[in-house]
Design a protein around this motif. Structure first.
Motif, PDB file in Angstrom:
ATOM      1  N   ASN A 109       0.858  -1.176   0.000  1.00  0.00           N
ATOM      2  CA  ASN A 109       0.000   0.000   0.000  1.00  0.00           C
ATOM      3  C   ASN A 109       0.901   1.235   0.000  1.00  0.00           C
ATOM      4  O   ASN A 109       1.518   1.555   1.002  1.00  0.00           O
ATOM      5  CB  ASN A 109      -0.910  -0.010   1.233  1.00  0.00           C
ATOM      6  CG  ASN A 109      -1.908   1.119   1.215  1.00  0.00           C
ATOM      7  OD1 ASN A 109      -1.809   2.035   0.404  1.00  0.00           O
ATOM      8  ND2 ASN A 109      -2.857   1.058   2.112  1.00  0.00           N
ATOM      9  N   PHE A 110       0.962   1.932  -1.126  1.00  0.00           N
ATOM     10  CA  PHE A 110       1.840   3.085  -1.256  1.00  0.00           C
ATOM     11  C   PHE A 110       1.152   4.395  -0.894  1.00  0.00           C
ATOM     12  O   PHE A 110       1.791   5.437  -0.829  1.00  0.00           O
ATOM     13  CB  PHE A 110       2.441   3.144  -2.662  1.00  0.00           C
ATOM     14  CG  PHE A 110       3.581   2.180  -2.829  1.00  0.00           C
ATOM     15  CD1 PHE A 110       4.884   2.605  -2.748  1.00  0.00           C
ATOM     16  CD2 PHE A 110       3.345   0.830  -3.041  1.00  0.00           C
ATOM     17  CE1 PHE A 110       5.947   1.721  -2.876  1.00  0.00           C
ATOM     18  CE2 PHE A 110       4.386  -0.069  -3.174  1.00  0.00           C
ATOM     19  CZ  PHE A 110       5.694   0.384  -3.096  1.00  0.00           C
ATOM     20  N   GLN A 111      -0.158   4.378  -0.688  1.00  0.00           N
ATOM     21  CA  GLN A 111      -0.930   5.522  -0.202  1.00  0.00           C
ATOM     22  C   GLN A 111      -0.651   6.812  -0.971  1.00  0.00           C
ATOM     23  O   GLN A 111      -0.679   7.891  -0.407  1.00  0.00           O
ATOM     24  CB  GLN A 111      -0.677   5.727   1.288  1.00  0.00           C
ATOM     25  CG  GLN A 111      -1.028   4.523   2.119  1.00  0.00           C
ATOM     26  CD  GLN A 111      -0.674   4.683   3.577  1.00  0.00           C
ATOM     27  OE1 GLN A 111      -0.003   5.625   3.977  1.00  0.00           O
ATOM     28  NE2 GLN A 111      -1.117   3.742   4.379  1.00  0.00           N
ATOM     29  N   GLY A 112      -0.331   6.705  -2.256  1.00  0.00           N
ATOM     30  CA  GLY A 112      -0.099   7.890  -3.072  1.00  0.00           C
ATOM     31  C   GLY A 112       1.251   8.552  -2.861  1.00  0.00           C
ATOM     32  O   GLY A 112       1.487   9.646  -3.368  1.00  0.00           O
ATOM     33  N   ARG A 113       2.161   7.915  -2.136  1.00  0.00           N
ATOM     34  CA  ARG A 113       3.473   8.516  -1.855  1.00  0.00           C
ATOM     35  C   ARG A 113       4.435   8.427  -3.028  1.00  0.00           C
ATOM     36  O   ARG A 113       5.411   9.172  -3.086  1.00  0.00           O
ATOM     37  CB  ARG A 113       4.104   7.850  -0.631  1.00  0.00           C
ATOM     38  CG  ARG A 113       3.385   8.130   0.672  1.00  0.00           C
ATOM     39  CD  ARG A 113       4.138   7.520   1.844  1.00  0.00           C
ATOM     40  NE  ARG A 113       4.493   6.130   1.585  1.00  0.00           N
ATOM     41  CZ  ARG A 113       3.899   5.074   2.126  1.00  0.00           C
ATOM     42  NH1 ARG A 113       2.909   5.241   2.967  1.00  0.00           N
ATOM     43  NH2 ARG A 113       4.286   3.852   1.826  1.00  0.00           N
TER      44      ARG A 113
END
Length: 144
Positions: A109-113
Motif C-alpha cells: 500500500n503506497f498511499q499515493g506517496r
C-alpha cells in the motif's frame, strides 16, 4: 544528482509515450502522458507469470512485474525485459492486457506517496539478464 534524476525522468516520460495507451482511446496526448507519469500509486502488486509459453514457473524461469492501481481505479503493469522499450527497458502497459497466468506475489500500500514515474525510474532503463532483469526491477519497485 539532480541532473541524473531529470535525465531518468525525461527517459521515462519518453518511454511512457511509446509504451502506454490512454484512459480513452489508446493514444496518449502530452497532457495525458504527463498525468499518467505524475499519477500517485495507491496499491502495488508484485506479480509473476510463466516465462513465454511455459505452463510452469520456477524462480527465475518466470517473468515478473508490478501492477499499480491509481486513484481513479485504473491499473497499469510496469515491467522490464530485453528490447521491451526504445529509450528504456522498463515499460508501462494497461493491466487489462495481462493474461490470466499472472499471480500476485506481494502487495504494498503506497498511499499515493510514489508516482508511476517513480516506479518506472526505479525499474531502470537498462536490462541485464543476470544483474538487472525483471525480477530485480520488480523487487526494487516494491522496496522503494
Amino acid at each position: 544528482m539532480w541532473s541524473i534524476r531529470m535525465l531518468v525522468s525525461a527517459l521515462a516520460l519518453t518511454l511512457l509515450a511509446v509504451s502506454v495507451g490512454s484512459w480513452s482511446d489508446g493514444n496518449l496526448s502530452g497532457a495525458e502522458l504527463t498525468r499518467l507519469y505524475n499519477s500517485p500509486v495507491y496499491l502495488a502488486e508484485r506479480m509473476k507469470r510463466p516465462l513465454g509459453s511455459n505452463s510452469f514457473q520456477i524462480g527465475p524461469i518466470s517473468h515478473s512485474g508490478v501492477r499499480v492501481t491509481l486513484r481513479d481505479g485504473s491499473k497499469w503493469l510496469i515491467h522490464k525485459g530485453q528490447n521491451y522499450g526504445i529509450s528504456s527497458q522498463t515499460v508501462v502497459t494497461k493491466a487489462n492486457q495481462m493474461s490470466s497466468d499472472w499471480r500476485v506475489v506481494r502487495t504494498g500500500n503506497f498511499q499515493g506517496r510514489k508516482t508511476v514515474g517513480d516506479f518506472v525510474a526505479t525499474g531502470g532503463s537498462n536490462y541485464d539478464f543476470l544483474f538487472d532483469n525483471c525480477h530485480w526491477a520488480s523487487i526494487r519497485m516494491m522496496n522503494q
